[in-house]
Structures are given as C-alpha cells and as structure tokens.
Scaffold this motif. Structure first.
Motif, PDB file in Angstrom:
ATOM      1  N   HIS A  17       0.841  -1.210   0.000  1.00  0.00           N
ATOM      2  CA  HIS A  17       0.000   0.000   0.000  1.00  0.00           C
ATOM      3  C   HIS A  17       0.875   1.259   0.000  1.00  0.00           C
ATOM      4  CE1 HIS A  17      -3.423   2.566   1.254  1.00  0.00           C
ATOM      5  NE2 HIS A  17      -2.516   3.169   2.015  1.00  0.00           N
ATOM      6  N   GLU A  18       1.883   1.276   0.862  1.00  0.00           N
ATOM      7  CA  GLU A  18       2.766   2.452   0.920  1.00  0.00           C
ATOM      8  C   GLU A  18       3.570   2.599  -0.371  1.00  0.00           C
ATOM      9  OE1 GLU A  18       2.246   4.587   3.162  1.00  0.00           O
ATOM     10  OE2 GLU A  18       1.055   3.310   4.472  1.00  0.00           O
TER      11      GLU A  18
ATOM     12  N   HIS B 162       1.541   4.420  -2.798  1.00  0.00           N
ATOM     13  CA  HIS B 162       1.617   5.881  -2.633  1.00  0.00           C
ATOM     14  C   HIS B 162       2.884   6.421  -3.274  1.00  0.00           C
ATOM     15  CE1 HIS B 162      -1.831   6.689  -0.214  1.00  0.00           C
ATOM     16  NE2 HIS B 162      -1.446   5.963   0.830  1.00  0.00           N
TER      17      HIS B 162
ATOM     18  N   SER C 241      -7.003  12.851   0.236  1.00  0.00           N
ATOM     19  CA  SER C 241      -6.281  11.621   0.431  1.00  0.00           C
ATOM     20  C   SER C 241      -7.180  10.403   0.383  1.00  0.00           C
ATOM     21  CB  SER C 241      -5.474  11.671   1.720  1.00  0.00           C
ATOM     22  OG  SER C 241      -6.347  11.804   2.788  1.00  0.00           O
ATOM     23  N   ARG C 242      -8.502  10.556   0.627  1.00  0.00           N
ATOM     24  CA  ARG C 242      -9.350   9.364   0.540  1.00  0.00           C
ATOM     25  C   ARG C 242      -9.256   8.732  -0.838  1.00  0.00           C
ATOM     26  NH1 ARG C 242     -12.735  12.230   3.526  1.00  0.00           N
ATOM     27  NH2 ARG C 242     -13.927  12.855   1.716  1.00  0.00           N
TER      28      ARG C 242
ATOM     29  N   GLU D   9      -5.969   7.034  -1.160  1.00  0.00           N
ATOM     30  CA  GLU D   9      -5.915   5.778  -0.412  1.00  0.00           C
ATOM     31  C   GLU D   9      -6.558   4.640  -1.209  1.00  0.00           C
ATOM     32  OE1 GLU D   9      -4.154   5.387   2.189  1.00  0.00           O
ATOM     33  OE2 GLU D   9      -3.748   7.531   2.361  1.00  0.00           O
TER      34      GLU D   9
ATOM     35  N   ASP E 220      -4.691   1.318  -2.362  1.00  0.00           N
ATOM     36  CA  ASP E 220      -5.204  -0.025  -2.053  1.00  0.00           C
ATOM     37  C   ASP E 220      -5.252  -0.882  -3.313  1.00  0.00           C
ATOM     38  OD1 ASP E 220      -5.476   0.346   0.590  1.00  0.00           O
ATOM     39  OD2 ASP E 220      -7.657   0.636   0.592  1.00  0.00           O
TER      40      ASP E 220
ATOM     41  N   THR F 230      -8.996  10.589   6.984  1.00  0.00           N
ATOM     42  CA  THR F 230      -8.132  10.635   5.814  1.00  0.00           C
ATOM     43  C   THR F 230      -8.149   9.315   5.058  1.00  0.00           C
ATOM     44  OG1 THR F 230      -6.316   9.992   7.215  1.00  0.00           O
ATOM     45  CG2 THR F 230      -6.541  12.336   6.747  1.00  0.00           C
ATOM     46  N   HIS F 231      -8.721   8.277   5.688  1.00  0.00           N
ATOM     47  CA  HIS F 231      -8.735   6.967   5.047  1.00  0.00           C
ATOM     48  C   HIS F 231     -10.164   6.488   4.833  1.00  0.00           C
ATOM     49  CE1 HIS F 231      -4.587   7.168   6.139  1.00  0.00           C
ATOM     50  NE2 HIS F 231      -4.329   6.047   5.516  1.00  0.00           N
TER      51      HIS F 231
ATOM     52  N   ARG G 201     -12.479  -1.601   2.921  1.00  0.00           N
ATOM     53  CA  ARG G 201     -11.159  -1.944   2.393  1.00  0.00           C
ATOM     54  C   ARG G 201     -10.883  -3.436   2.638  1.00  0.00           C
ATOM     55  NH1 ARG G 201      -7.128   2.333   4.979  1.00  0.00           N
ATOM     56  NH2 ARG G 201      -5.788   1.763   3.233  1.00  0.00           N
TER      57      ARG G 201
END
Lengths: 367, 400
Positions: A234-235, A238, A281-282, A285, A289, A329-330, A336
C-alpha cells in the motif's frame, strides 16, 4: 426648546442651537441665529451613533441616500429626558442603513472569493501539484523526502522518549526479502528506502522520494508477514503514484490561502487544512489499495493477511471515538477489508512471503 | 520649534481621550467571542466597533471624533483582496516550492555554503514578493481610516497614491538597510511626508514642514545602546565574560528603550511640524517614560494574571484528574479554556497597552490656533472601494 450643538456638515463651525419637536410629533426643528434658515429633520429619519463611549450625550444624524447613507450634519444633544424620549419613541434610532445593492455587491464578491478559493484549492493547486510532482527532479524529491522522514522521527521522539531507529541486520534482511518479492519484475520509478522506528502507534507512512516509514508496533501487532506485506505494498503504491510529493506541493499552496481566510484564528486554519487533506487523500488511499492488491496478486502473496489487518484495525477504531468517513483521511476499513477478502478468495497458488525465522527476525528488528 | 513659551503664545486646545476601560474591555471580549463563533468573519465588525468606540472617546475642543466605517464594507474589501491574493500567493508559493526554494526545504541551520546561500535567496524572494503588498496595505489602511473619520461633521481624506508609496517605501527602506540604519531618519521623514501631504481635513490640506536631519537627535538612545553592545562585543573577545554579560543586558535594554524613544520623538517632531491650511498647526509632546511605564504596568498586570491562571488550572486539574471520564471531555475543556484565555488576553492587551498608548499620544497632542478651523468646508465623500482589504487579508491590520 432645548439647547444643543449642531454641525451643519458644510463647515466645521459649531452652532449653538435650540431644538424643538413639532406638535404633530413628526419632525424636529433646529434654530440658531448663525443658521440662515431653521433646519427641519423628520423624526423617522433620525439616526444615532452606536458604540459611543459617552453615556451623557447622543450624537444624531439623519438618514439620506448617499455614500454612507447619512446626512453629514450632526446634532449633539445632552438633555437626558429628550434622549430617553427619543430612545422610547423612535424604533429606527439605532438602525444600520445599508446602501442599496450593498448586499448584491457582497453576494457578488463573496461568490467571487469562494469561487477563487475553491478554484485554487480544488482545481489549480491539485492540478499544478500533479504537473509539478511529475516534473520535479528525483534527486530533489529524495532530498526533500529524507528531510521529511527526519522531521517525522523528531516529532515521534518528542511524544515517545524511547524512540529509536530499528535496524537489526536480520530484521533489515527480512524487510529486503519482502520488498524484493513484492517488486520483482516491476519497473519502479523509485528506489524504496524502508525505515522502522520504534514507536507504540500502529502506523506506516510514505514520504516523498521513495521513503517509507513503518512503526514497530505495526510489526508487533501483525499476526503474519503477509499483513505487513499488504501494508508495505500500500505504501509503495503511494510512492509510485507520487502521492506524498503531490500532497506536499498542494499543502504549500493551501497553507498561505487558508491562513488568509481565517486571519489569526490559527485553529480554524488547521482544521480547514485537515478537512482538505482528508478529501484529497481518501481518493489517493483507494488508489493505493488497488495498487497494493494488484501487487500482492502479481507477487502471489496471500491477500487474506491484508484483509485480516483491516478487520483488526476496525476493532481498534471501535474502541475509540468513531471518525465519520468524510472527516477521516482513510476510507472505511471494513470496505477496504472486503476488497482484500475478495481478492484473497479468487487467488490460486500463493507462497509464504517470509520463512518463520525471517518473520521472527523482522518482529524483533528493534531489539 | 519650541518657541511657544514666548509672550504672544497663540491659543491652543488640547485633545483628550477618556474611554471607560471596563466597557472597552467588555466590548473587546464580547466581539472577540463573536469572532470565534463566526469562524473569524465577525473580526471586521469587531475592529469597526472598537474604532467607533475609541474615536468616540477622543475629542478636541469638546467635539468628539466620529468613525463612520462599517464592518460590511470592510468585509467586502477583504473579499475583493482575497480574490486577487488567492491567485497570486497560491501560484507563487507553489512555483517556489517546485524550484526547491520554498521555506519547506531549506534550513537556516544548513552548514554548507550553497545551502546557506539558497536559504538566503528564499528569504529574500519571500520578502520581495510580500513586502510591496505590506507597504500597499499600510497606505490603504491609513487612507481608509482617514476617509471614515470625521470631526465637527467634516470629513478627513487622503488621496490615492498607494503604489507611489510602495516604490518610495522600498527605496528608502533599502537605503536604510544599505547604510546600516544611518539613513533611517530620511526614510521616516520622507515616508511620513508622502502620506501627510496627501491628507486633508475638509478642504484644507496638511503640509509637512521641518527637515529630516533634525530627526537624528531622536536616535540618541538607540545609538548609545548600540555603542554599549559594541563595547560588550570587544570585552567579550578579550575574555571578560562576566562583565560582557552584564553589559549585554544593559545594552539590550537600552536598545529596546532607544527604539521606543525614536518612535516617540520622531512622531513628536513630525506632528509638531505639520500645518493644516495656512494657519493651524499642532504640538505633540509624548514622553518615552510614559510609554515605557504603560508597557511595564501591562507586563506586571498580565504576568500576575498568568500566574493566577496557572494556579487555577493546576487546582482544577488536581480536582478533575480522576473525574474526567473520556478523552473527549478533557479535549473540549482544554479547547474552551484556550478560547477563554485568548479572549481574556486580547481584551487585557487592548485595555492595558493599545488604548493607554494611543491615549497618551492623544492627551499630549494639541491644536495651535484652532480659530480658522471654523471656516473649513466639507469635502466630497470618498467611496474607498476595497477598504483595507489587503491589510486584513495579510493580517497586518494591527490592534484596532
């Protein structure tokens, strides 16, 4: 007949005048030898100045249609009974007259301001941030990312005295194995640089330039290496989508704007910035994902671990005050988790990402 | 010049400012609360109401000043400024960031010379981008306040000229910096002259007399303070650290007092050399000691208040420590006390610092030969669209 002072609004000369209210109670008349003609003011048009520091006198003027909706002449009365009588009988005495079309002007400029700010915050800044994030030289981004990671380390260590960088050789080797497995055969823009900080919060972040930070509590809480792999993927999502850089660029522009809107009300500006970040950011995210799931699928890593991780995050969130989705923010964790679960069920052959020994080494990276 | 003690002294009237501190305190507190409740929007009305109050409590010749500005026009001015500044500053910041010149990615503590140079470039670019706007804002603010001030029913006014002021302000300030402050009096004089000579009361124009070299005497104490600091630096390099530290304190305080002294004395000189029309002139005799006493009393007063509050808070924490049921309650409590303290100190600052200093300047001001004022004629109303919006947007609006 009452004594009063009168400025006719034409010269600065102070007229010592006598005033009288006409018998029909419709108007007052101002007489003085120094005035060419007596002045007649309708009582309904009388206005008094507000927020005056003097309680002993009242400054009167008259409503007329002009730039400031006031006759420039001023009548200063000091007679208590007369002031009390005016207050009691003239409901419009303290009315604030607003020039025609003022509300229209305010609506016009207000809309203009809202549109300009919204345009900046939601179109121009994100758009420019996108372009600039693509165009910024990698070396500069990496340098900036390192500075950000350092900043994060400093902030974390101020809330957690025992904070340290965790780098036991076996743990680092396990992380490298995990990273290699996930990125094998991929064309990566960035060299991913993973750091583990010893901290009691279950969290991980991506900073610009391929910097990824994992907090040790996340490693300790995870029940399988696949959970950590999911978070790492996931990171990496980003990082590869340049989200951290875009976010930083956008924030640089938005900070100045928000502080202008709210003046010195610093708290409101911070809340505004948070809401804004949340709305951007949603989406980021969800994309990260998707990237992570695709990465897990390609690398043949069991996504059930990733799904399990979300289920447990949800458990943690329930204990605290639940944050409504538009403030967070998520995206919603259960949603998810479902996504990851669906992938896990469709996956064919998967192989473990770390051996039990490697997993133990990774969990002990801080020791 | 101080020739007023001569036998043929012309008639003069002193100005007065007599506000009721308690009602001023509650006005600031109440409007401050409204500002917070409206997320900052009421701040335009707050400033307007405070000005109305202060102007109304200021009088000369038994006639009070009147402030005719409105919160609404100030708010509209702010919206106008916002539209323009939003585009300018947003794009500007982002471009700087892209070129690696943002405040975010440079540091003043960088050790290598290129990094240091880059830091300086960033600082100067920011100053260059914002400085013209600050000067513009300060002219527009004064112009707006003049256009909304009346005395004896007659309007004050100031001509347009903000951009001319921006150019001169940058030029004279640069000259001051380049000469290490040696030409500060020139800048003070010329910039005040520029504003003053565009000012009117009714149909009478203000003229600025005097000459800038006469302002040098106002620099006396600043100069002494700097000399002490230089001597201190010398002693320090010779190794007498104890003596140097003592001198450092003395020099620092002396410089701070010197700055106030310069402000007070240059204001007195500039004001005493203004004339209105042909015959009316002014006298300003503010005293540095009085201003410093106000600061001192305010510091003691607010310090005592702070200690008292710290005491209350520690008692409250001790009592409620076991009682706070959840994080939320604690958080709300902290937020409410923060708001209360913010409002309390805002109002205290107005009543203990801002108004007393303004009041001292007003009380030591007098109009010499006020007789011809009666012939002054009204002037046209000045629409002043935009009010002081730029100053409000850039938050340089000051205390009132």
């Amino acid at each position: 007949m009452l004594q009063a002072q009168f400025f006719d609004g034409v010269t600065a000369y102070r007229h010592e005048v006598c005033i009288s209210v006409l018998d029909d109670q419709q108007a007052l008349v101002i007489h003085a030898e120094s005035l060419a003609d007596p002045v007649r003011w309708e009582l309904a048009d009388l206005r008094a100045l507000r927020d005056s520091s003097s309680t002993k006198q009242l400054t009167l003027t008259r409503y007329v249609s002009s730039v400031d909706e006031r006759d420039p002449a001023r009548l200063i009365v000091t007679d208590n009974d007369f002031i009390a009588w005016l207050r009691a009988t003239q409901p419009d005495l303290f009315r604030r007259d607003v020039r025609k079309r003022t509300w229209l002007r305010m609506a016009g400029w207000g809309t203009g301001a809202v549109v300009a700010i919204a345009l900046m915050l939601f179109v121009i800044l994100p758009g420019m941030a996108n372009i600039l994030a693509q165009a910024i030289p990698i070396e500069r981004e990496v340098a900036f990312g390192k500075a950000v990671t350092q900043q994060i380390e400093w902030v974390l260590s101020s809330s957690n005295a025992g904070m340290q960088r965790c780098d036991s050789p076996e743990g680092v080797a396990a992380l490298d194995t995990m990273l290699e497995r996930l990125t094998a055969g991929r064309d990566m823009h960035y060299a991913i640089d993973i750091q583990v900080f010893g901290h009691s919060e279950v969290n991980a972040f991506a900073a610009p330039g391929g910097q990824v930070v994992i907090l040790s509590a996340l490693l300790e809480e995870a029940e399988s290496p696949e959970e950590v792999a999911g978070v790492l993927a996931h990171e990496i999502g980003h990082v590869e989508r340049r989200d951290p850089m875009r976010q930083a660029l956008r924030a640089a522009g938005a900070a100045g704007l928000l502080s202008m809107v709210f003046g010195d009300l610093a708290g409101a500006a911070v809340v505004g910035e948070h809401l804004l970040t949340a709305s951007y950011s949603r989406e980021a995210e969800v994309e990260a994902d998707r990237f992570a799931l695709e990465m897990l699928a390609t690398a043949e890593v069991d996504a059930a671990g990733f799904a399990n991780f979300f289920t447990r995050i949800e458990g943690l969130e329930d204990g605290d005050i639940a944050t409504p989705e538009h403030l967070s923010t998520h995206p919603d964790s259960s949603w998810r988790g479902t996504q990851a679960q669906q992938l896990a069920e469709s996956q064919g052959g998967t192989t473990a990402i770390l051996t039990p020994a490697e997993w133990a080494a990774l969990q002990a990276i801080c020791d | 010049m101080d020739t007023h003690h001569l036998a043929s002294e012309p008639k003069s009237v002193a100005a007065r400012q007599e506000p009721d501190s308690l009602s001023l305190f509650f006005l600031v507190f109440k409007t401050g609360l409204l500002t917070i409740l409206t997320l900052g929007i009421y701040r335009f009305w707050q400033t307007t109401r405070i000005r109305q109050y202060l102007w109304g409590s200021t009088s000369a010749n038994d006639s009070a000043l009147e402030y005719t500005g409105t919160g609404l026009e100030k708010f509209i001015g702010f919206l106008i400024a916002l539209v323009i500044l939003a585009l300018y500053l947003g794009v500007f910041q982002m471009l700087l960031f892209y070129f690696g010149l943002s405040m975010f990615n440079v540091s003043s503590s960088a050790t290598n010379p290129t990094e240091q140079a880059r830091y300086l470039v960033v600082v100067y670019i920011h100053i260059l981008a914002v400085l013209p706007l600050l000067f513009y804002a300060s002219y527009q603010k004064r112009r707006y306040m003049m256009s909304r001030t009346r005395w004896c029913g007659i309007r004050f006014s100031m001509e347009k000229g903000a951009w001319g002021y921006v150019i001169r302000a940058i030029g004279y300030r640069l000259l001051t910096v380049v000469t290490l402050g040696a030409l500060a009096p020139l800048a003070t004089f010329k910039l005040e002259q520029y504003m003053a000579e565009r000012s009117y009361y009714g149909d009478a124009r203000i003229k600025q007399g005097g000459s800038w070299p006469r302002l040098y005497s106002s620099l006396t104490h600043l100069f002494i303070g700097i000399v002490i600091l230089l001597v201190c630096l010398g002693i320090f390099t010779w190794g007498y650290n104890g003596l140097a530290t003592a001198l450092l304190c003395v020099g620092g305080v002396w410089v701070a007092i010197g700055v106030v002294y310069y402000q007070v004395k240059s204001f007195a000189y500039m004001t005493s050399h203004k004339t209105l029309g042909e015959e009316v002139s002014f006298k300003a005799e503010p005293r540095t000691g009085a201003i410093i006493r106000i600061y001192f009393i305010a510091a003691v007063g607010m310090g005592v208040m702070s200690l008292f509050i710290i005491f209350i808070i520690s008692v409250m924490t001790a009592i409620f420590d076991f009682g706070i049921s959840s994080v939320t309650v604690g958080f709300i409590g902290a937020a409410l006390s923060y708001i209360f303290l913010f409002l309390l100190f805002q109002a205290m600052k107005m009543v203990m610092i801002t108004q007393p200093i303004l009041g001292h300047y007003v009380q030591t001001f007098s109009i010499i030969n006020p007789e011809p004022l009666h012939q002054i004629q009204q002037r046209q109303a000045d629409d002043a669209v935009g009010a002081e919006g730029v100053a409000d947007a850039l938050d340089v609006a000051g205390a009132f």
